[in-house]
Design a protein around this motif. Structure first.
Motif, PDB file in Angstrom:
ATOM      1  N   LYS A  17       0.844  -1.203   0.000  1.00 42.99           N
ATOM      2  CA  LYS A  17       0.000   0.000   0.000  1.00 42.99           C
ATOM      3  C   LYS A  17       0.877   1.250   0.000  1.00 42.99           C
ATOM      4  CE  LYS A  17      -4.048   1.942   0.231  1.00 42.99           C
ATOM      5  NZ  LYS A  17      -4.897   1.972  -0.934  1.00 42.99           N
ATOM      6  N   GLY A  20       2.114   2.191  -3.292  1.00 39.06           N
ATOM      7  CA  GLY A  20       1.126   2.623  -4.275  1.00 39.06           C
ATOM      8  C   GLY A  20       0.195   1.547  -4.787  1.00 39.06           C
ATOM      9  N   ALA A  21       0.220   0.362  -4.192  1.00 40.96           N
ATOM     10  CA  ALA A  21      -0.688  -0.708  -4.628  1.00 40.96           C
ATOM     11  C   ALA A  21      -2.135  -0.247  -4.472  1.00 40.96           C
ATOM     12  CB  ALA A  21      -0.449  -1.966  -3.811  1.00 40.96           C
ATOM     13  N   ASP A  22      -2.955  -0.601  -5.443  1.00 38.83           N
ATOM     14  CA  ASP A  22      -4.356  -0.181  -5.457  1.00 38.83           C
ATOM     15  C   ASP A  22      -5.226  -1.419  -5.642  1.00 38.83           C
ATOM     16  OD1 ASP A  22      -6.854   0.890  -5.925  1.00 38.83           O
ATOM     17  OD2 ASP A  22      -6.223   2.184  -7.577  1.00 38.83           O
ATOM     18  N   ASN A  23      -5.985  -1.777  -4.606  1.00 36.21           N
ATOM     19  CA  ASN A  23      -6.784  -3.003  -4.671  1.00 36.21           C
ATOM     20  C   ASN A  23      -7.877  -2.949  -5.733  1.00 36.21           C
ATOM     21  OD1 ASN A  23      -8.130  -1.130  -3.081  1.00 36.21           O
ATOM     22  ND2 ASN A  23      -9.171  -2.689  -1.871  1.00 36.21           N
ATOM     23  N   ILE A  24      -8.343  -1.774  -6.110  1.00 31.88           N
ATOM     24  CA  ILE A  24      -9.347  -1.658  -7.175  1.00 31.88           C
ATOM     25  C   ILE A  24      -8.722  -2.031  -8.524  1.00 31.88           C
ATOM     26  CG2 ILE A  24     -10.910  -0.091  -8.402  1.00 31.88           C
ATOM     27  CD1 ILE A  24     -11.753  -0.723  -5.509  1.00 31.88           C
ATOM     28  N   ARG A  25      -7.507  -1.544  -8.783  1.00 33.12           N
ATOM     29  CA  ARG A  25      -6.827  -1.887 -10.033  1.00 33.12           C
ATOM     30  C   ARG A  25      -6.503  -3.379 -10.079  1.00 33.12           C
ATOM     31  NH1 ARG A  25      -2.281   2.502 -10.382  1.00 33.12           N
ATOM     32  NH2 ARG A  25      -1.161   0.709 -11.178  1.00 33.12           N
TER      33      ARG A  25
END
Length: 154
Positions: A17, A20-25
């Motif tokens: 996170k 920059g990890a994005d769970n939506i992407r």
């Protein structure tokens, strides 16, 4: 976050996170087209329950991105009530059958896979078998499961 979650799991998630990890992407990365969805449903329809707690199925061969789809099917089969492990067989069409195995943590699929020359981890493993038809691979998986259960390694 579903099986064997510990401190390191949350630390890894926090690090991702922070980077920059994005769970939506990520969710979009795992979406399937309608044809893949149908093939997944076809494989699940053919699923056979073995020893009351293990599901084995053969995946259709004419699918795009088979490795991801086979793993998704193996994961999805664990959502069936009472199922502790799943095995999904995929014929590559090149004289090799790949098997994706998953467990909820009650059955060690690594040991079962190793019985057939494969490997992996307690809850996720894989196998490649040459010169066998998918139905023959299913028989070999059942033998390895039987050996595992007889040795009391549950």
């Amino acid at each position: 976050f579903m099986y064997k979650t510990g401190v390191k799991t949350f630390e890894a998630a926090a690090y991702l996170k922070k980077c920059g990890a994005d769970n939506i992407r990520v969710k979009f990365l795992f979406q399937n087209d309608i044809d893949s969805f149908r093939k997944k449903a076809e494989a699940m329809k053919k699923a056979e329950v073995y020893k009351d707690k293990i599901v084995i199925t053969i995946c259709p061969t004419d699918i795009s991105n088979p490795y991801a789809l086979v793993a998704q099917i193996a994961d999805e089969l664990l959502n069936i009530t009472g199922i502790e492990a799943s095995f999904v067989v995929y014929d590559t069409g090149e004289g090799v059958c790949n098997v994706s195995a998953r467990s909820d943590g009650n059955i060690n699929v690594q040991i079962i896979a190793e019985g057939l020359g494969g490997g992996g981890h307690f809850t996720a493993a894989g196998i490649q078998l040459k010169d066998l038809k998918p139905s023959e691979v299913v028989k070999e998986i059942k033998k390895s499961i039987d050996n595992y259960l007889e040795e009391g390694k549950e």
